[in-house]
Scaffold this motif. Structure first.
Motif, PDB file in Angstrom:
ATOM      1  N   UNK A 238      56.633  73.222   2.655  1.00 26.02           N
ATOM      2  CA  UNK A 238      57.619  72.225   1.962  1.00 26.02           C
ATOM      3  C   UNK A 238      57.370  70.592   2.478  1.00 26.02           C
ATOM      4  N   UNK A 239      57.030  70.213   3.455  1.00 23.02           N
ATOM      5  CA  UNK A 239      56.654  68.965   3.736  1.00 23.02           C
ATOM      6  C   UNK A 239      55.306  68.533   3.756  1.00 23.02           C
ATOM      7  N   UNK A 240      55.003  67.564   2.908  1.00 21.21           N
ATOM      8  CA  UNK A 240      53.706  67.115   2.859  1.00 21.21           C
ATOM      9  C   UNK A 240      53.041  66.451   4.281  1.00 21.21           C
ATOM     10  N   UNK A 241      53.942  66.187   5.307  1.00 21.70           N
ATOM     11  CA  UNK A 241      53.266  65.551   6.458  1.00 21.70           C
ATOM     12  C   UNK A 241      53.161  66.689   7.184  1.00 21.70           C
ATOM     13  N   UNK A 242      53.850  67.862   7.197  1.00 22.39           N
ATOM     14  CA  UNK A 242      53.648  69.099   8.167  1.00 22.39           C
ATOM     15  C   UNK A 242      52.411  69.617   7.579  1.00 22.39           C
ATOM     16  N   UNK A 243      52.169  69.546   6.154  1.00 19.70           N
ATOM     17  CA  UNK A 243      51.044  70.244   5.529  1.00 19.70           C
ATOM     18  C   UNK A 243      49.781  69.412   6.007  1.00 19.70           C
ATOM     19  N   UNK A 244      49.933  68.242   5.971  1.00 16.60           N
ATOM     20  CA  UNK A 244      48.679  67.493   6.237  1.00 16.60           C
ATOM     21  C   UNK A 244      48.203  67.608   7.641  1.00 16.60           C
ATOM     22  N   UNK A 245      48.978  68.131   8.569  1.00 12.96           N
ATOM     23  CA  UNK A 245      48.645  68.332  10.055  1.00 12.96           C
ATOM     24  C   UNK A 245      47.676  69.848   9.903  1.00 12.96           C
ATOM     25  N   UNK A 246      48.141  70.880   8.820  1.00 14.26           N
ATOM     26  CA  UNK A 246      47.438  71.960   8.792  1.00 14.26           C
ATOM     27  C   UNK A 246      46.244  71.614   8.131  1.00 14.26           C
ATOM     28  N   UNK A 247      46.014  70.623   7.078  1.00 13.68           N
ATOM     29  CA  UNK A 247      44.858  70.350   6.526  1.00 13.68           C
ATOM     30  C   UNK A 247      43.958  69.771   7.388  1.00 13.68           C
ATOM     31  N   UNK A 248      44.429  68.904   8.483  1.00 16.70           N
ATOM     32  CA  UNK A 248      43.513  68.314   9.396  1.00 16.70           C
ATOM     33  C   UNK A 248      42.871  69.252  10.172  1.00 16.70           C
ATOM     34  N   UNK A 249      43.604  70.251  10.558  1.00 16.81           N
ATOM     35  CA  UNK A 249      43.282  71.132  11.435  1.00 16.81           C
ATOM     36  C   UNK A 249      42.109  72.099  10.777  1.00 16.81           C
ATOM     37  N   UNK A 250      42.286  72.536   9.502  1.00 16.53           N
ATOM     38  CA  UNK A 250      41.372  73.358   8.898  1.00 16.53           C
ATOM     39  C   UNK A 250      39.990  72.640   8.788  1.00 16.53           C
ATOM     40  N   UNK A 251      39.919  71.304   8.389  1.00 10.65           N
ATOM     41  CA  UNK A 251      39.030  70.406   8.258  1.00 10.65           C
ATOM     42  C   UNK A 251      38.192  70.285   9.507  1.00 10.65           C
ATOM     43  N   UNK A 252      38.797  69.904  10.662  1.00 16.79           N
ATOM     44  CA  UNK A 252      38.168  69.888  11.691  1.00 16.79           C
ATOM     45  C   UNK A 252      37.275  71.385  11.888  1.00 16.79           C
ATOM     46  N   UNK A 253      38.057  72.399  11.684  1.00 15.43           N
ATOM     47  CA  UNK A 253      37.327  73.733  11.985  1.00 15.43           C
ATOM     48  C   UNK A 253      35.849  73.901  10.788  1.00 15.43           C
ATOM     49  N   UNK A 254      36.284  73.112   9.624  1.00 12.93           N
ATOM     50  CA  UNK A 254      35.082  73.253   8.558  1.00 12.93           C
ATOM     51  C   UNK A 254      33.933  72.610   9.084  1.00 12.93           C
ATOM     52  N   UNK A 255      34.280  71.329   9.762  1.00  7.78           N
ATOM     53  CA  UNK A 255      33.223  70.438  10.266  1.00  7.78           C
ATOM     54  C   UNK A 255      32.244  71.147  11.304  1.00  7.78           C
ATOM     55  N   UNK A 256      32.777  72.082  11.958  1.00  7.50           N
ATOM     56  CA  UNK A 256      31.885  72.892  13.041  1.00  7.50           C
ATOM     57  C   UNK A 256      30.918  73.717  12.258  1.00  7.50           C
ATOM     58  N   UNK A 257      31.220  74.125  10.849  1.00 12.73           N
ATOM     59  CA  UNK A 257      30.561  75.202  10.119  1.00 12.73           C
ATOM     60  C   UNK A 257      29.791  74.351   9.236  1.00 12.73           C
ATOM     61  N   UNK A 258      29.826  73.434   8.517  1.00 10.42           N
ATOM     62  CA  UNK A 258      29.171  72.276   7.433  1.00 10.42           C
ATOM     63  C   UNK A 258      28.950  71.308   8.377  1.00 10.42           C
TER      64      UNK A 258
END
Ligand code: FAD
Ligand code: NAP
Length: 533
Positions: free
Chosen positions: A289-309
């Motif tokens: 519901x909250x774009x800012x909260x959602x952005x924290x989830x995005x940031x976390x996933x992107x950091x995980x992705x960086x470890x693979x790609x």
């Protein structure tokens, strides 16, 4: 046409997936004369049609199974946390045999129309075998994700290579060995199939129109000890499941992403990442519901992705622009790792778009790709597709398709005004695809069964949805959806994957427990919003 006595039923059910099978069982147990039609050659629905490599559930197997029979729960043992398609199909075959349902089902039979006869107050139902059947009750168990979508690409008819759709996969083994393969689409089906096709194909091109967020499933074998533990407390687990918004997964965290400091937020995300799959979205209550909260989830996933790609350009291509959860997130096993293989290339629409098919491949705005086979992982005309294909005509000659021209309108997702004794299992306006679907199906089947019993006990002819109740429900479904971020991108919940489909949010996003409470209150108030005659 003269009506044959054998063509006269109390209830006709369309579809023999989870929903149709349980509805058939329920009606049979209630002593109704029931007939079920299924277009496929066998039971299973989704799990009969979607035989693509890697197909499996993303709700844990024990949760993604029927709870109506303790005996069934105890005798069936799942082999993996997220079971694969053949096992789920075997389970449904077992259900159909255990409860002796097959004798009620006509396979290879498509229902083409259903017309309500106002004089007889019966439904007249036609099939592609040209027979007409009559029934007091008409139930669509035709599935939310059962009408496959192959986009109208220019030149497709000229393509001489092999073509497949994930949702209509051949029954014979398919080999991609030594072949150059193109997969179109990067939704859940592609994300499951791509890693496996990549292992076999000589070369794989993945044509991505929009990247999606995917979380590793952390699938694993279900040990005997774990399975025994589940079986020993099934009832307790099921009760708990009904209290969860998704009617499945691990208990979500009720905190906001901003109720905690940065360190705790990271630790919480890490904990939910470890659980794996769709549970990740439960890390904080305001991710949807909250774009800012959602952005924290995005940031976390992107950091995980960086470890693979490690390749920055590739990483950019794989990171979505939309909010996490807006398109239904995916649950994968080795999806991102696949793009590190030498035989896999991502063709991103932000660089080049598919123009047309040629006789030997796909031409994009940049170049032509020579392909031996193309896999359409292009999804479904969701929620309304299979209903639209049947000519359903209610009172005063009203066609369901016309009534729904500007988007589906139902009361509780189970009935629609102007169509007496007509029920949809997990129809638009119910939690359906936004929760564990087996729980949603059982809930609807039980509701329909109880409602039919109520009708019969009281000697009523019909139940009908009241227009005002329907309008209020549709407004509520929209209002709840608009409070979320789920309406901010193009997704199939909104029908925006199908050109020309009205942009209306179709499922109910208020969560399963709230929905079930509302339905219960309606029944207890004497079926408020319905009229009996
Ligand atoms: P379906 O299984 O779709 O069955 C409908 C049946 O109706 C089909 O067999 C079709 O042939 C038949 N039919 C349709 N129209 C007609 C007609 N006119 N005449 C005769 N027959 C007709 N949900 C989850 O909750 N968790 C998951 O992990 C999950 N994984 C999924 C994986 C895939 C690959 C897909 C595509 C969907 C998944 N889903 C999942 C959603 C899934 O569709 C439901 O969970 C569930 O299987 C739906 O059961 P159903 O009986 O309602 O519909
Ligand atoms: P989907 O999520 O709708 O994905 C379809 C993909 O095809 C999208 O990437 C879409 O791109 C792309 N596409 C569609 N039309 C296109 C076109 N004209 N040109 C290029 N690309 C195009 O379909 P799905 O993957 O089959 O999944 C559907 C749903 O089924 C899931 O969301 C889920 O509910 C269920 N499912 C579950 C599982 C599971 O893990 N258990 C597995 C499979 C399916 P855009 O995003 O740009 O539209």
């Amino acid at each position: 046409m003269t009506e044959q006595p054998s063509n006269n039923f109390d209830a006709i059910v369309v579809g023999a997936g989870f929903a149709g099978l349980y509805m058939t069982h329920k009606f049979k147990k209630q002593g109704l004369k029931v007939k079920t039609f299924e277009a496929g050659k066998d039971v299973g629905g989704t799990w009969y049609w979607n035989r693509y490599p890697g197909a499996r559930c993303d709700v844990e197997s024990w949760e993604y199974s029927f709870g109506f029979s303790t005996e069934l729960e105890q005798e069936w043992t799942w082999s993996e946390r997220y079971s694969a398609q053949p096992e789920i199909l075997n389970y449904l075959k077992h259900v159909s045999e255990k409860f002796e349902l097959r004798e009620h089902i006509s396979f290879n039979t498509k229902v083409t129309s259903g017309k309500f006869n106002e004089k007889t107050t019966k439904w007249e139902i036609a099939t592609d075998s040209k027979n007409i059947y009559t029934a007091k009750y008409f139930v669509m168990a035709t599935g939310c994700l059962s009408s496959t979508n192959i986009p109208k690409f220019d030149g497709l008819d000229n393509f001489t290579g092999q073509t497949f759709h994930t949702g209509n996969w051949p029954h014979e083994p398919v080999s991609f060995k030594d072949k150059v393969v193109g997969v179109i689409g990067t939704g859940s089906s592609s994300i499951q199939a791509t890693p496996i096709i990549a292992q076999e194909a000589k070369h794989l091109y993945v044509f991505q129109r929009t990247p999606n967020w995917s979380i590793p499933a952390n699938n694993e074998p279900l040990t005997k000890a774990k399975s025994d533990e589940i079986k020993s407390k099934y009832q307790e687990l099921r009760k708990f499941q009904l209290k969860l918004p998704l009617a499945a997964q691990k208990a979500p965290n009720r905190q906001s992403a901003f109720d905690v400091n940065d360190q705790t937020r990271l630790e919480t995300y890490e904990k939910f990442w470890e659980i794996g799959g769709l549970s990740f979205l439960g890390a904080f209550r305001d991710i949807p519901t909250n774009p800012d909260a959602n952005a924290t989830a995005k940031e976390f996933i992107i950091n995980k992705l960086k470890k693979v790609i490690k390749n920055e350009r590739l990483l950019e291509k794989l990171v979505p622009d939309h909010h996490v959860g807006c398109k239904r997130p995916c649950s994968d096993t080795g999806y991102y790792e696949t793009f590190n293989r030498a035989n896999v290339e991502l063709i991103d629409s932000r660089d080049e778009q598919i123009n047309s098919f040629t006789s030997t491949g796909i031409a994009t705005t940049a170049k032509e790709y020579q392909l031996d086979a193309v896999v359409f992982a292009t999804g479904f005309d969701a929620m309304t597709g299979s209903l639209d294909k049947v000519n359903i005509v209610g009172k005063n000659g009203l066609k369901l398709k016309d009534k729904w021209e500007e988007g589906p309108k139902t009361y509780l997702g189970v009935g629609t005004a102007g169509f007496p004794n007509f029920f949809i299992i997990t129809g638009p306006g119910s939690p359906s695809v936004l929760a564990n679907m087996v729980v949603g199906i059982e809930h609807h089947v039980n509701w329909i069964g109880d409602c039919v019993e109520h009708i019969e006990r009281n000697g009523f002819k019909n139940i009908e949805v009241l227009k005002d109740a329907e309008e209020d429900w549709v407004a509520h479904v929209n209002e709840v959806a608009n409070r979320t971020l789920y309406t901010t991108c193009n997704n199939w919940y909104l029908g925006s994957n199908i050109p020309g489909k009205p942009r209306v949010f179709m499922p109910y996003i208020g969560g399963f427990p709230k929905y079930a409470e509302k339905v219960k209150a309606i029944v207890e108030s004497g079926y408020k919003g319905f009229a009996f005659s």
